[in-house]
Design an enzyme around this catalytic site. Structure first.
Site, PDB file in Angstrom:
ATOM      1  N   ARG A  87      81.348  80.198  18.643  1.00  0.00           N
ATOM      2  CA  ARG A  87      80.301  80.321  17.623  1.00  0.00           C
ATOM      3  C   ARG A  87      79.567  79.001  17.387  1.00  0.00           C
ATOM      4  O   ARG A  87      78.368  78.987  17.142  1.00  0.00           O
ATOM      5  CB  ARG A  87      80.898  80.805  16.293  1.00  0.00           C
ATOM      6  N   LYS A 122      92.963  76.072  12.416  1.00  0.00           N
ATOM      7  CA  LYS A 122      92.757  77.450  12.852  1.00  0.00           C
ATOM      8  C   LYS A 122      92.097  77.346  14.218  1.00  0.00           C
ATOM      9  O   LYS A 122      90.951  76.929  14.338  1.00  0.00           O
ATOM     10  CB  LYS A 122      91.863  78.229  11.886  1.00  0.00           C
ATOM     11  N   TYR A 127      75.366  74.003  15.492  1.00  0.00           N
ATOM     12  CA  TYR A 127      73.948  73.823  15.807  1.00  0.00           C
ATOM     13  C   TYR A 127      73.588  72.384  16.147  1.00  0.00           C
ATOM     14  O   TYR A 127      73.020  72.132  17.202  1.00  0.00           O
ATOM     15  CB  TYR A 127      73.044  74.329  14.674  1.00  0.00           C
ATOM     16  N   THR A 181      83.938  83.315   8.302  1.00  0.00           N
ATOM     17  CA  THR A 181      82.944  84.018   9.110  1.00  0.00           C
ATOM     18  C   THR A 181      82.959  85.509   8.821  1.00  0.00           C
ATOM     19  O   THR A 181      81.905  86.135   8.641  1.00  0.00           O
ATOM     20  CB  THR A 181      83.221  83.780  10.605  1.00  0.00           C
ATOM     21  N   ILE A 205      95.047  83.293  11.013  1.00  0.00           N
ATOM     22  CA  ILE A 205      93.966  83.682  10.111  1.00  0.00           C
ATOM     23  C   ILE A 205      93.259  84.830  10.805  1.00  0.00           C
ATOM     24  O   ILE A 205      92.579  84.646  11.812  1.00  0.00           O
ATOM     25  CB  ILE A 205      93.043  82.495   9.806  1.00  0.00           C
ATOM     26  N   TYR A 250      88.770  74.219  11.548  1.00  0.00           N
ATOM     27  CA  TYR A 250      88.498  75.507  12.181  1.00  0.00           C
ATOM     28  C   TYR A 250      87.710  75.264  13.462  1.00  0.00           C
ATOM     29  O   TYR A 250      86.546  74.877  13.424  1.00  0.00           O
ATOM     30  CB  TYR A 250      87.726  76.399  11.210  1.00  0.00           C
TER      31      TYR A 250
END
Length: 291
Positions: free
Chosen positions: A137, A160, A106, A43, A202, A132
């Site tokens: 997000r 992560k 989404y 990202t 991370i 992840y």
């Protein structure tokens, strides 16, 4: 397999193009400052605005420059399983050590959809997978019980975790085993994350303060919690300031202060951070002794 301070690298742009020379210098600096691994095309690397060929080139350059000195975990996630498979295969061909796979965004699959997604990835490519989870997000959130199922796949080796839910570290240890690699995805929570059984981060902040972040991780991994706490206090204002506006605007601005040769250009729809954000970054850099 993966541990310590692993920066989610920014991608430098100059005149709207990937600045390969600046990126190679940046990777070299990160390794020399003690970073334990590297993540290209996450990202923070503005992967959402990288065309496919450029995305793969960024991974390739990172792997070439790292030259086996630290592991490279390449961002390969997508909300399309077939696209993620293609990216994993391309990353493997370019020598990446693992793939960072963000949960599909989404389209919001349910938990069974997540199991099917990661199963398909593992069956199509044997590159190790770092799951992840960043529901802030993606909206999608992988539940600990689902991760426990996915962790049984032989190539799913790590998470992560940017859920912000610290008790999950213990839940994941119970459901995935103590050898399953847990990496924090939130710099500001990493001290607690490490104390509960995490083995690294991370990191966004490591872009700007790689030596301090590496020292912090080394202290945590060595059980020197007093030193880790002192470094947490030193870094905390920077952790906050780097998210005082839309990321990676503040981190690119901070880098331009620490490494003036590093371009701060962003790709639309990302724009430079506000004046208030820049002031917060300036104060945090001073507090950390970086300027």
């Amino acid at each position: 397999m993966f541990r310590g301070s692993i920066p989610a690298l920014v991608t430098p742009f100059r005149d709207e193009a990937f600045d390969e020379s600046a990126y190679r210098d940046f990777v070299e600096w990160q390794i020399s400052e003690g970073s334990h691994g590297l993540v290209p095309c996450g990202t923070t690397g503005e992967s959402a605005t990288l065309p496919v060929d450029e995305h793969y080139r960024v991974i390739e350059v990172c792997v070439e420059q790292a030259a086996g000195r630290v592991p490279v975990i390449a961002g390969c996630g997508s909300n399309d399983t077939a696209s993620a498979i293609r990216s994993m295969k391309a990353a493997k061909e370019r020598g990446a050590d693992a793939a960072l796979i963000v949960l599909p965004y989404y389209n919001r699959p349910n938990q069974e959809g997540l199991v099917a997604h990661f199963t398909a990835l593992a069956e199509a490519c044997d590159l190790p997978i770092v799951v992840y989870n960043v529901p802030g997000r993606t909206v999608t959130d992988i539940k600990p019980e689902t991760l426990g199922r996915i962790a049984k796949l032989p190539t799913v080796v790590a998470i992560k975790d940017a859920s912000g839910d610290l008790p999950r570290v213990t839940a994941h240890r119970r459901l995935c085993g103590t050898d399953f690699v847990q990496l924090s995805g939130n710099d500001d929570m990493t001290l607690g994350f490490m104390a509960m059984g995490g083995v690294g981060c991370i990191s966004v902040t490591a872009n700007v303060a790689p030596r301090l972040c590496a020292d912090f991780q080394n202290a945590c991994l060595g059980g020197d919690w007093q030193t880790a706490l002192a470094l947490q206090d030193k870094l905390y204002p920077l952790h906050a300031a780097l998210f005082s506006d839309a990321s990676p605007g503040p981190v690119k601005y901070a880098l331009s202060r620490v490494r003036p040769e590093m371009p701060s250009e962003l790709r639309l729809p990302m724009t430079p951070p506000s004046e208030a954000s820049r002031k917060a970054v300036d104060a945090a850099l001073a507090h950390a002794g970086l300027v």
